[in-house]
Design an enzyme around this catalytic site. Structure first.
Site, mmCIF file in Angstrom:
data_model
loop_
_atom_site.group_PDB
_atom_site.id
_atom_site.type_symbol
_atom_site.label_atom_id
_atom_site.label_comp_id
_atom_site.label_asym_id
_atom_site.label_seq_id
_atom_site.Cartn_x
_atom_site.Cartn_y
_atom_site.Cartn_z
ATOM 1 N N GLY A 247 3.342 3.935 -11.848
ATOM 2 C CA GLY A 247 3.090 4.682 -13.077
ATOM 3 C C GLY A 247 3.778 6.030 -13.105
ATOM 4 O O GLY A 247 4.730 6.280 -12.354
ATOM 5 N N GLY B 42 13.916 6.514 -14.782
ATOM 6 C CA GLY B 42 14.230 5.498 -13.772
ATOM 7 C C GLY B 42 13.426 4.224 -14.024
ATOM 8 O O GLY B 42 13.966 3.111 -14.047
ATOM 9 N N HIS B 43 12.119 4.391 -14.254
ATOM 10 C CA HIS B 43 11.278 3.224 -14.554
ATOM 11 C C HIS B 43 11.742 2.548 -15.846
ATOM 12 O O HIS B 43 11.842 1.321 -15.925
ATOM 13 C CB HIS B 43 9.817 3.650 -14.747
ATOM 14 C CG HIS B 43 9.193 4.277 -13.543
ATOM 15 N ND1 HIS B 43 8.813 5.600 -13.511
ATOM 16 C CD2 HIS B 43 8.858 3.767 -12.338
ATOM 17 C CE1 HIS B 43 8.282 5.884 -12.338
ATOM 18 N NE2 HIS B 43 8.296 4.787 -11.601
ATOM 19 N N GLN C 128 -0.321 2.196 0.670
ATOM 20 C CA GLN C 128 0.960 2.745 1.101
ATOM 21 C C GLN C 128 0.932 4.253 1.309
ATOM 22 O O GLN C 128 1.970 4.869 1.506
ATOM 23 C CB GLN C 128 2.083 2.328 0.157
ATOM 24 C CG GLN C 128 2.022 2.903 -1.249
ATOM 25 C CD GLN C 128 3.045 2.234 -2.168
ATOM 26 O OE1 GLN C 128 2.858 1.109 -2.609
ATOM 27 N NE2 GLN C 128 4.133 2.920 -2.479
ATOM 28 N N LYS D 51 16.829 4.234 -5.576
ATOM 29 C CA LYS D 51 16.340 5.521 -5.078
ATOM 30 C C LYS D 51 15.513 5.307 -3.799
ATOM 31 O O LYS D 51 15.602 6.069 -2.848
ATOM 32 C CB LYS D 51 15.500 6.155 -6.188
ATOM 33 C CG LYS D 51 14.397 7.079 -5.790
ATOM 34 C CD LYS D 51 14.918 8.461 -5.552
ATOM 35 C CE LYS D 51 13.867 9.458 -5.153
ATOM 36 N NZ LYS D 51 12.572 8.983 -4.844
ATOM 37 N N SER E 167 12.017 11.188 -9.783
ATOM 38 C CA SER E 167 10.914 10.708 -8.961
ATOM 39 C C SER E 167 9.634 11.306 -9.528
ATOM 40 O O SER E 167 9.632 12.458 -9.975
ATOM 41 C CB SER E 167 11.097 11.186 -7.517
ATOM 42 O OG SER E 167 9.867 11.139 -6.822
HETATM 43 O O1 PAF Z 1 8.311 2.104 -5.731
HETATM 44 C C1 PAF Z 1 7.105 2.117 -6.059
HETATM 45 O O2 PAF Z 1 6.719 2.683 -7.086
HETATM 46 C C2 PAF Z 1 6.094 1.421 -5.198
HETATM 47 O O3 PAF Z 1 6.385 1.558 -3.855
HETATM 48 C C3 PAF Z 1 5.871 -0.065 -5.564
HETATM 49 C C4 PAF Z 1 7.125 -0.890 -5.335
HETATM 50 C C5 PAF Z 1 5.457 -0.167 -7.017
HETATM 51 C C6 PAF Z 1 4.757 -0.645 -4.699
HETATM 52 O O4 PAF Z 1 3.568 0.041 -4.888
#
Ligand code: PAF
Length: 282
Positions: A31, A36-37, A61, A149, A185
């Site tokens: 989110g 980039g997204h 993570q 990235k 980012s």
């Molecule tokens: O790149 C990210 O935003 C995250 O590491 C991902 C791939 C969505 C996994 O949570």
């Protein structure tokens, strides 16, 4: 755009799209969308794929002292942006349903997940591989879109997909940057104005190294030293690592040849920034 937090609904919608003869594109995200997204979504939509976007700040993570609690979140803005782009299915699962009590499974990609970023972020890539494996299992896409990235993440996930024989093509798209070179980012939000002024150094240092390689430099040690020198020193910025590795195995190289990647991670105030530049050396 269909909006859901239900894994079961995702399966149903995707199966229905497939039954209509559509192929599925998937953009996993945490989110707080930036260009980039959006560029990944546009790519999927441009290929006429039924486009699924997930938004999930994956706790697995984040290491215990990392920024899970303050990681930028704005699901309603993300939803509106995805809708404007024309995304078909927006999946924002709740943590308790995504990882129900008793969830114990982890996916670990040996050797690739514990170097570079994995060294300073223990467990990070295990968390990434686990969440993406689970998401791929739910969405069953034909194409997975990732940004370059997060280069190490793309290598880890490609390897997982290959090793587990998952029937999905990975499309890694170029990093989207600000005009001054800073890679977009969600964590750029942590930069103070003075740290933001220093941030373009990362890309500049990488590009200057690339020019040196193109002009014939073949010593990885010399290139690394010159990148460090261009990045500068504390208090402005502190370097976590500068590495030059083989683009597939992530093993450090001494002589530059073939497909290599220049990677770096730095701390700029409260922000930890990463960047990279792939180079094909003749
Ligand atoms: O790149 C990210 O935003 C995250 O590491 C991902 C791939 C969505 C996994 O949570």
């Amino acid at each position: 755009m269909i909006v859901t937090s239900s894994a079961e609904a995702v399966g149903r919608r995707v199966r229905a799209a497939r039954a209509r003869g559509l192929r599925i594109g998937f953009v996993p995200t945490m989110g707080s969308f930036h260009e980039g997204h959006l560029s990944l979504m546009r790519r999927a939509l441009g290929e006429r794929l039924y486009t699924v976007v997930s938004v999930f700040v994956n706790p697995l993570q984040f290491a215990p002292r990392e920024d899970l609690a303050r990681y930028p979140r704005n699901v309603s803005r993300d939803r509106a942006l995805a809708r404007t782009e024309g995304v078909h299915l927006f999946f924002a699962p709740r943590e308790a349903a995504f990882y129900p009590p008793g969830f114990r499974t982890r996916v670990r990609v040996e050797g690739l997940g514990d170097v570079l970023d994995g060294r300073s972020r223990p467990g990070h890539f295990e968390g990434v591989a686990t969440v993406v494996a689970r998401l791929l299992h739910l969405v069953e896409p034909d194409v997975l879109f990732l940004g370059r990235k997060d280069f190490q993440q793309t290598v880890v996930l490609r390897r997982m997909i290959r090793d587990l024989g998952m029937p999905v093509r990975v499309d890694v798209r170029p990093t989207v940057r600000e005009r001054d070179g800073l890679a977009l980012s969600s964590r750029n939000a942590y930069l103070t104005p003075s740290a933001r002024n220093e941030a373009p150094r990362l890309h500049r240092a990488l590009m200057e190294a690339k020019v040196a390689i193109r002009s014939g430099e073949r010593s990885a040690a010399r290139v690394r030293r010159s990148i460090r020198a261009r990045l500068g020193a504390p208090p402005a910025l502190s370097v976590e690592y500068v590495e030059i590795v083989d683009a597939e195995t992530l093993e450090p190289v001494r002589r530059l040849a073939g497909r290599v990647v220049l990677l770096l991670a730095v701390r700029l105030g409260r922000a930890r920034l990463i960047d990279n530049e792939p180079v094909r050396v003749p």
